[in-house]
Enzyme design. Structure first.
Site, PDB file in Angstrom:
ATOM      1  N   ARG A   8       2.503  -5.772   2.212  1.00 34.39           N
ATOM      2  CA  ARG A   8       1.668  -6.669   2.486  1.00 34.39           C
ATOM      3  C   ARG A   8       1.593  -7.624   1.586  1.00 34.39           C
ATOM      4  O   ARG A   8       1.149  -8.719   1.855  1.00 34.39           O
ATOM      5  CB  ARG A   8       0.289  -5.827   2.926  1.00 34.39           C
ATOM      6  CG  ARG A   8       0.269  -5.206   4.158  1.00 34.39           C
ATOM      7  CD  ARG A   8      -0.541  -6.075   5.128  1.00 34.39           C
ATOM      8  NE  ARG A   8      -0.622  -5.341   6.350  1.00 34.39           N
ATOM      9  CZ  ARG A   8      -1.072  -5.796   7.459  1.00 34.39           C
ATOM     10  NH1 ARG A   8      -1.153  -7.282   7.784  1.00 34.39           N
ATOM     11  NH2 ARG A   8      -1.239  -5.121   8.421  1.00 34.39           N
ATOM     12  N   THR A  37      -7.857  -2.204   4.874  1.00 38.95           N
ATOM     13  CA  THR A  37      -8.601  -1.815   6.341  1.00 38.95           C
ATOM     14  C   THR A  37      -9.441  -0.686   6.117  1.00 38.95           C
ATOM     15  O   THR A  37      -9.424   0.015   4.975  1.00 38.95           O
ATOM     16  CB  THR A  37      -7.388  -1.460   7.335  1.00 38.95           C
ATOM     17  OG1 THR A  37      -6.742  -0.254   6.854  1.00 38.95           O
ATOM     18  CG2 THR A  37      -6.524  -2.276   7.596  1.00 38.95           C
ATOM     19  N   GLU A  75      -9.966   3.298  -1.597  1.00 37.65           N
ATOM     20  CA  GLU A  75      -9.472   2.740  -2.804  1.00 37.65           C
ATOM     21  C   GLU A  75     -10.781   1.996  -3.634  1.00 37.65           C
ATOM     22  O   GLU A  75     -10.859   1.846  -4.846  1.00 37.65           O
ATOM     23  CB  GLU A  75      -8.599   1.770  -2.694  1.00 37.65           C
ATOM     24  CG  GLU A  75      -7.243   2.326  -2.347  1.00 37.65           C
ATOM     25  CD  GLU A  75      -6.945   2.630  -1.071  1.00 37.65           C
ATOM     26  OE1 GLU A  75      -7.724   1.890  -0.107  1.00 37.65           O
ATOM     27  OE2 GLU A  75      -6.119   3.253  -0.394  1.00 37.65           O
ATOM     28  N   HIS A 101       3.651   0.913 -15.282  1.00 35.21           N
ATOM     29  CA  HIS A 101       3.836   0.951 -13.818  1.00 35.21           C
ATOM     30  C   HIS A 101       4.052  -0.407 -13.201  1.00 35.21           C
ATOM     31  O   HIS A 101       4.303  -0.756 -12.087  1.00 35.21           O
ATOM     32  CB  HIS A 101       2.805   1.651 -12.966  1.00 35.21           C
ATOM     33  CG  HIS A 101       2.610   3.172 -13.514  1.00 35.21           C
ATOM     34  ND1 HIS A 101       1.729   3.517 -14.385  1.00 35.21           N
ATOM     35  CD2 HIS A 101       3.481   3.999 -13.011  1.00 35.21           C
ATOM     36  CE1 HIS A 101       1.955   4.832 -14.894  1.00 35.21           C
ATOM     37  NE2 HIS A 101       3.050   5.030 -13.940  1.00 35.21           N
ATOM     38  N   ARG A 125      -9.683  -6.513  -3.263  1.00 33.49           N
ATOM     39  CA  ARG A 125      -8.878  -5.604  -2.448  1.00 33.49           C
ATOM     40  C   ARG A 125      -8.821  -6.207  -0.973  1.00 33.49           C
ATOM     41  O   ARG A 125     -10.212  -6.577  -0.436  1.00 33.49           O
ATOM     42  CB  ARG A 125      -9.540  -4.141  -2.582  1.00 33.49           C
ATOM     43  CG  ARG A 125      -9.041  -3.251  -1.398  1.00 33.49           C
ATOM     44  CD  ARG A 125      -9.522  -1.998  -1.482  1.00 33.49           C
ATOM     45  NE  ARG A 125      -9.416  -1.037  -0.246  1.00 33.49           N
ATOM     46  CZ  ARG A 125      -8.457  -0.801   0.574  1.00 33.49           C
ATOM     47  NH1 ARG A 125      -7.395  -1.472   0.432  1.00 33.49           N
ATOM     48  NH2 ARG A 125      -8.748  -0.116   1.840  1.00 33.49           N
ATOM     49  N   VAL A 126      -7.624  -6.405  -0.486  1.00 33.16           N
ATOM     50  CA  VAL A 126      -7.796  -6.691   0.985  1.00 33.16           C
ATOM     51  C   VAL A 126      -7.182  -5.531   1.911  1.00 33.16           C
ATOM     52  O   VAL A 126      -6.025  -5.431   1.693  1.00 33.16           O
ATOM     53  CB  VAL A 126      -6.946  -7.952   1.082  1.00 33.16           C
ATOM     54  CG1 VAL A 126      -8.037  -9.293   0.715  1.00 33.16           C
ATOM     55  CG2 VAL A 126      -5.817  -7.970   0.392  1.00 33.16           C
ATOM     56  N   ARG A 165       8.601   1.330  -8.760  1.00 38.72           N
ATOM     57  CA  ARG A 165       8.126   2.292  -7.637  1.00 38.72           C
ATOM     58  C   ARG A 165       8.082   1.551  -6.022  1.00 38.72           C
ATOM     59  O   ARG A 165       7.244   2.256  -5.542  1.00 38.72           O
ATOM     60  CB  ARG A 165       6.871   3.110  -7.901  1.00 38.72           C
ATOM     61  CG  ARG A 165       7.183   4.184  -8.956  1.00 38.72           C
ATOM     62  CD  ARG A 165       5.888   4.698  -9.529  1.00 38.72           C
ATOM     63  NE  ARG A 165       6.310   5.666 -10.729  1.00 38.72           N
ATOM     64  CZ  ARG A 165       6.102   6.972 -10.891  1.00 38.72           C
ATOM     65  NH1 ARG A 165       5.754   7.417  -9.703  1.00 38.72           N
ATOM     66  NH2 ARG A 165       6.402   7.588 -11.996  1.00 38.72           N
ATOM     67  N   SER A 180      -9.952  -1.228  11.285  1.00 35.68           N
ATOM     68  CA  SER A 180      -8.795  -1.311  12.007  1.00 35.68           C
ATOM     69  C   SER A 180      -8.971   0.157  13.125  1.00 35.68           C
ATOM     70  O   SER A 180      -8.223   0.115  14.166  1.00 35.68           O
ATOM     71  CB  SER A 180      -7.528  -0.479  11.268  1.00 35.68           C
ATOM     72  OG  SER A 180      -8.018   0.446  10.349  1.00 35.68           O
ATOM     73  N   ASP A 181     -10.119   0.933  13.052  1.00 35.66           N
ATOM     74  CA  ASP A 181     -10.301   1.903  13.930  1.00 35.66           C
ATOM     75  C   ASP A 181     -11.857   2.175  13.845  1.00 35.66           C
ATOM     76  O   ASP A 181     -12.382   2.149  12.891  1.00 35.66           O
ATOM     77  CB  ASP A 181      -9.440   3.144  13.715  1.00 35.66           C
ATOM     78  CG  ASP A 181      -9.526   3.650  12.240  1.00 35.66           C
ATOM     79  OD1 ASP A 181      -8.913   3.032  11.318  1.00 35.66           O
ATOM     80  OD2 ASP A 181     -10.181   4.515  12.212  1.00 35.66           O
TER      81      ASP A 181
HETATM   82  N1  HPA Z   1     -10.111   6.916   6.791  1.00 30.06           N
HETATM   83  C1  HPA Z   1      -9.768   6.243   5.681  1.00 30.06           C
HETATM   84  N2  HPA Z   1      -9.082   5.289   5.317  1.00 30.06           N
HETATM   85  C2  HPA Z   1      -9.038   4.427   6.389  1.00 30.06           C
HETATM   86  C3  HPA Z   1      -9.260   4.819   7.863  1.00 30.06           C
HETATM   87  C4  HPA Z   1     -10.190   5.963   7.525  1.00 30.06           C
HETATM   88  O1  HPA Z   1     -10.519   6.641   9.092  1.00 30.06           O
HETATM   89  N3  HPA Z   1      -9.249   3.730   8.528  1.00 30.06           N
HETATM   90  C5  HPA Z   1      -8.645   2.681   7.749  1.00 30.06           C
HETATM   91  N4  HPA Z   1      -8.496   3.338   6.529  1.00 30.06           N
END
Ligand code: HPA
Length: 241
Positions: free
Chosen positions: A24, A90, A181, A4, A87-88, A43, A203-204
């Site tokens: 990225r 979110t 991951e 791969h 690993r970089v 891929r 990120s959230d």
């Molecule tokens: N769940 C899984 N992976 C993520 C999330 C999440 O809420 N936010 C950023 N990566």
């Protein structure tokens, strides 16, 4: 020859940054590497090698989820003799101990994946980061006054989970962020006696519903890449000294 990753041995550096998104990887190479060369587009999972601070480094997309990460990490360790992967990515915050834009240094990675159940049977293996790499990343972040929080990650198989209650339990047990991951990466690094670390910008926030803007995500992501790259340069210095 790897299935791969369409590169020949030597085209990939001993140190690799792995974002989930292959674009990225391209952005990291174009923004931070001197003389970046693309070695893979099989891929669309782009991979590049260049130099940073005089050290050869690569950036390779992992794709989303542990099965995808495991394919690329295995080939990097086994076919290309990669020594360290950072690993970089979110993560979503599970705990009030972290805020959006913080970077979680993934000390460990709990998982609901069947991958480690298949590997370890009735033992619940504890995938963990490389301590030296983790310490170097923490040092770099502290010197640069970047907000990083060491703690547990939860590598979930389902982004759109039908049962979100487990994240509250994990938060009570010190898990800070959910991503998809790190557990596979840490497990494979252990299998091949190599180093791995996951850095995830928040990120959230699952508790507050707060999300970062695209602009904020970009800025925090940039800071995190610098932490990852500087930690790898120090690792190289310590081991070539
Ligand atoms: N769940 C899984 N992976 C993520 C999330 C999440 O809420 N936010 C950023 N990566």
């Amino acid at each position: 020859m790897s299935t791969h990753i369409g590169a020949s041995p030597g085209q990939i550096a001993p140190y690799v940054l792995m974002p989930g998104d292959p674009y990225r990887a391209r952005w990291i190479a174009e923004t931070f590497f001197e003389d970046p060369v693309q070695y893979n587009d099989v891929r669309g999972m782009l991979g590049y090698t260049g130099t940073y601070g005089g050290v050869r480094v690569s950036a390779q997309g992992s794709g989303m989820g542990q099965p995808s990460m495991a394919i690329y990490a295995q080939e990097l360790f086994d076919d290309f003799d990669v020594q360290a992967i950072v690993r970089v990515g979110t993560c979503g915050a599970l705990s009030e101990k972290v805020a959006v834009r913080d970077v979680v240094l993934g000390v460990s990675a709990s998982t609901d994946s069947a991958m480690n159940a298949a590997r370890f049977g009735r033992v619940s293996y504890a995938p963990a980061a490389d301590f030296e790499l983790l310490r170097l990343a923490a040092d770099v972040a502290e010197e640069k006054l970047l907000p990083v929080v060491p703690g547990g990650l939860y590598s979930a198989d389902q982004l759109y989970s039908p049962d979100p209650t487990i994240t509250a339990t994990l938060a009570r047990y010190g898990v800070l962020g959910v991503e998809m991951e790190a557990a596979a990466l840490y497990t494979l690094a252990a299998q091949f006696s190599r180093r791995a670390l996951a850095l995830c910008t928040v990120s959230d926030h699952l508790l507050t519903g707060e999300e970062t803007s695209a602009q904020e995500r970009q800025e925090t992501f940039e800071d995190m890449i610098v932490v990852a790259l500087d930690a790898l340069v120090r690792l190289d210095q310590q081991h070539s000294a």
